[in-house]
Design a protein around this motif. Structure first.
Motif, short mmCIF file in Angstrom:
data_model
loop_
_atom_site.label_atom_id
_atom_site.label_comp_id
_atom_site.label_asym_id
_atom_site.label_seq_id
_atom_site.Cartn_x
_atom_site.Cartn_y
_atom_site.Cartn_z
N PHE A 1 56.20 -68.55 -94.15
CA PHE A 1 55.84 -69.42 -94.71
C PHE A 1 55.73 -70.69 -93.66
O PHE A 1 56.49 -70.86 -92.69
CB PHE A 1 57.18 -69.88 -95.58
N SER B 1 58.49 -68.05 -103.41
CA SER B 1 58.42 -70.00 -102.44
C SER B 1 59.24 -70.54 -102.51
O SER B 1 60.11 -70.96 -101.18
CB SER B 1 56.98 -70.31 -103.01
N THR C 1 49.91 -69.77 -102.42
CA THR C 1 50.88 -68.53 -101.77
C THR C 1 49.81 -68.02 -101.73
O THR C 1 47.99 -67.30 -101.24
CB THR C 1 51.29 -67.77 -102.47
N VAL D 1 52.89 -74.04 -107.46
CA VAL D 1 52.59 -73.14 -106.13
C VAL D 1 51.34 -72.22 -106.83
O VAL D 1 50.73 -72.14 -108.40
CB VAL D 1 54.06 -72.11 -106.81
N GLY E 1 51.54 -69.46 -97.65
CA GLY E 1 52.82 -69.01 -98.03
C GLY E 1 51.54 -67.29 -97.01
O GLY E 1 50.68 -67.23 -98.03
#
Ligand SMILES: Nc1nc2c(ncn2[C@@H]2O[C@H](COP(=O)(O)OP(=O)(O)O)[C@@H](O)[C@H]2O)c(=O)[nH]1
Ligand SMILES: [Mg+2]
Lengths: 301, 432
Positions: free
Chosen positions: B269, B104, B235, B207, B261
């Motif tokens: 992304f 990321s 993500t 994240v 993500g």
């Protein structure tokens, strides 16, 4: 602020839940709907899933009725029974009587595959066994270097090709080396992949087939590495990996965190794949055999 | 049933019934239980007593509110990165092990460079074997500089040196990749606190893996308590996970999800869109889109009338004709059916995607029927079919095909009615 309020609310709910469960444990409570609701909520919060938790509690309710249980203290052993029942599938021992025993490690990105390979290698090495690590993840940046570090730390041999090369070829070479060097175990670290990517899943199927060509009967173990923090999607992962690689077991990682990994209850129950090991840290020592009783204890105890 | 197209107010029973369904959907989507409870309570408070929209059933109305509330809860609109006053903005990337921080960080760098910024990646994961190398390889692949001092110095020192380096080089953005850690690991959390106080980041981005289960709320809550999270990168949305964790994370931190993500490649992304995720979380075959589309296309009265006659099994060939026209206005039936739970399987089995010609033919056939035939197609026997075919200049096969389509549509619409009734009772979605 609405979020401050919400957060305070969450905190309340959480400590409330804890208190309720303690009461459940301490006994002396009536066995009523409220109690069953609380048990169901505990199961849901351990990621057992709404449907499974509901079914388990119904079963529990039935048994309490049949056995005329009126004290909440007597419910606990029944909960353990009901859940453990679902978890008892085959044995948790790894099949390692072949030489070399070929163990293929699969799973989605970041679940802990490479670390688990290291932990397994370390386990064999502690018994003075000879281990080959196959760097089959030729896709992720520096994945090979990561495994290389672990090979050095555990004293295992590593078979590696270049980044971007054919994963099946690495698997083949690793097994061939295992045979030639009379290794006890060959551990294949495959690349993480989303179970929804059919091209990558096909590739994994090919690695498996090629392993069988290198050594008939191989791989002897195909282990799905599952992050205990995962929610209901773990079931989908297990199904998809099962369908392309015929899993022989699950390794549940990151149980040193706060998540309980309850989703494996449905996986084991519905797919019949046993949990063989658990990961409880980032070090190479942090691998333990799975113990159903201990697992249930961690959820309800 | 009388209230299905109710003009009245939402009763507590209406709301409870619909919310039972919502609660189940949210839990199966991995929204944390305390968050689900708070949320459903809040919706309930707001919903009871509200005037039901004319064109909706009470259950539909509640679900519509749920969707709106969920989108609101996620912040409504896409959120953007904040920039502090300084020349160099510092972004700190944190999260659990394996959540996707390194990937990321690199993707974010690429994203920002495309917007004209000059990012520097700083490799502070000195713990995981080859993590630094991973960032270097990624940086090289997207041609973005990576600052590292190897794995010997403390991560805090590396971060500080990295920021200094960027300032010196005149780079306007620093993205610091840190080692994965458990939120309950006090030492490592303290390390991040130190890093924060030294580099004073403009953003601290958590994240979070979209596949995370119930613990999401505690994990994010603790990261937030220790560090103050300003945004989230969600993500692995390329998986088939529902992504309910986003709601848990949002309610635990108050911080918006800023990016998503969606794959392993560097350009996989995206800016995060709350509304899209809400549809995914509710995962009810998106009944709502159907409601909205229907609202647009059907004249309200007509819909109400159809609803009534459907229930009384009075759906006639005249209705069929007008429905076919409506459906053509709404877009392909295939799309429409995909929006209903369980309807997927019926795709391909029902072919109502008539062409303009076929539509004209259908119209001619129906116009050649008597009033009785249109209302009660069962009376159409072989000799009537021959007459109708002659009258409309078509063949008996065409008449047969039309009658078959009619039956299929009647069956389908009956199921839609059933679905609504089930929803209203708070039952599960029926398998159609
Ligand atoms: N806390 C904890 N972290 C783990 C465990 N297993 C792996 N990890 C960490 O999870 C991250 C991803 O692991 P890795 O083996 O690279 O995952 P892979 O992408 O599946 O090969 C690394 O930071 C590991 O140190 C575990 O049991 N507990
Ligand atoms: Mg790996």
């Amino acid at each position: 602020m609405v979020f401050e309020r919400l957060r305070a609310g969450l905190e309340r709910t959480r400590s409330h839940m804890r208190d309720m469960l303690n009461t459940v444990l301490s006994g002396g409570r009536r066995v009523d709907d409220e109690l069953f609701d609380e048990i169901e909520e505990t199961m849901i919060q351990a990621d057992m899933g709404f449907a499974t938790a509901h079914a388990l509690v119904e079963e529990l309710r039935q048994r309490c009725r049949n056995e005329r249980i009126t004290d909440s203290e007597a419910v606990m052993p029944l909960i353990r029974d009901v859940v453990e029942d679902r978890l008892r599938q085959g044995t948790s021992d790894l099949l390692t009587d072949q030489t070399p025993a070929v163990i293929m490690i699969v799973g989605v990105n970041g679940s802990g595959k490479t670390t688990t390979c290291a932990k397994l290698a370390h386990r064999f090495r502690t018994d003075k066994k000879r281990v080959i690590l196959g760097a089959v993840d030729t896709f992720r940046a520096a994945a090979i270097d990561q495994l290389e570090v672990w090979a050095q730390r555990t004293g295992a041999d590593i078979i590696r090709h270049q980044e971007g090369s054919d994963p099946a070829a690495v698997a083949f070479d690793a097994i061939a080396a295992g045979i030639a060097r009379r290794a006890d175990a060959v551990i294949l670290d495959t690349a993480g992949r989303m179970h929804t990517r059919s091209d990558l899943m096909k590739e994994l199927g090919k690695v498996r087939r090629v392993a069988g060509k290198a050594l008939p009967g191989a791989p002897h173990e195909v282990l799905l590495v599952l992050d205990a923090t995962t929610g209901q999607n773990a079931m989908r992962q297990a199904e998809e990996f099962q369908s392309v690689t015929e899993l022989t077991g699950i390794i549940l990682t990151k149980l040193d965190g706060s998540a309980r990994g309850g989703v494996v209850v449905s996986i084991v129950d519905q797919l019949g794949i046993p949990v063989k090991m658990i990961g409880i840290g980032e070090g190479m020592d942090d691998l333990r055999p799975f113990d159903a009783a201990e697992f249930v204890e961690a959820i309800f105890g | 049933m009388r209230r299905l197209r109710g003009r009245g107010k939402l009763t507590e029973a209406d709301v409870n019934a619909a919310l039972r369904e919502v609660r189940m959907a949210l839990l199966e989507a991995d929204v944390s239980l305390p968050v689900v409870k708070e949320f459903t309570n809040r919706v309930k408070e707001r919903a009871v007593g509200i005037e039901v929209l004319k064109s909706l059933s009470p259950a539909q109305h509640v679900i519509k509110m749920v969707k709106e509330e969920l989108i609101n809860m996620l912040g409504g609109e896409p959120a953007h990165l904040q920039r502090g006053g300084g020349d160099t903005s510092v972004l700190l990337i944190v999260g659990l092990q394996g959540s996707g921080k390194t990937t990321s960080a690199a993707k974010l760098a690429l994203h920002l460079r495309k917007k004209g910024q000059t990012p520097l990646l700083v490799a502070c994961d000195t713990r995981r074997p080859a993590a630094i190398k991973q960032l270097q390889v990624l940086g090289k692949s997207i041609n973005i500089p990576v600052f590292t001092q190897g794995d010997r110095p403390s991560p805090v020192d590396v971060a500080q040196a990295g920021v200094g380096h960027a300032r010196h080089q005149g780079q306007d953005t620093v993205i610091i990749d840190t080692a994965g850690r458990l939120q309950i690991d006090d030492d490592l959390m303290q390390e991040l606190e130190e890093m924060k106080s030294m580099v004073k980041p403009d953003e601290i981005l958590l994240v979070a893996d979209a596949m995370t289960g119930q613990e999401a709320v505690n994990i994010a809550g603790e990261f937030h308590r220790r560090l103050g999270i300003s945004g989230v990168i969600l993500t692995k949305l390329d998986s088939d996970a529902r992504g309910g964790a986003a709601l848990s994370v949002r309610s635990a931190t108050g911080a918006p999800v800023k990016f998503a993500g969606v794959g392993e490649k560097m350009d996989a992304f995206e800016i995060f869109h709350p509304d899209r995720l809400v549809s995914r979380i509710l995962g009810m075959g998106d009944v709502l889109t159907l409601i909205e589309k229907a609202e647009q296309s059907f004249a309200e009265e007509e819909a109400k009338d159809l609803e009534r006659r459907l229930r009384k099994q009075e759906f006639t060939l005249d209705d069929f004709l007008s429905q076919m026209k409506q459906i053509r206005k709404m877009g392909p039936l295939e799309n429409l059916m995909g929006m209903l739970p369980g309807m997927d399987r019926m795709k391909g089995q029902v072919d109502l995607s008539q062409s303009e010609d076929e539509m004209k033919r259908a119209e001619a056939i129906i116009n050649s029927m008597t009033v009785v035939e249109r209302r009660q197609p069962v009376v159409i026997d072989a000799s009537r079919k021959r007459r109708i075919a002659r009258g409309s200049g078509t063949r008996v096969q065409d008449v047969n095909r039309l009658l078959k389509s009619f039956e299929q549509m009647r069956h389908m619409l009956k199921n839609v009615g059933k679905l609504e009734r089930e929803l209203k009772r708070g039952g599960r979605f029926p398998q159609l």
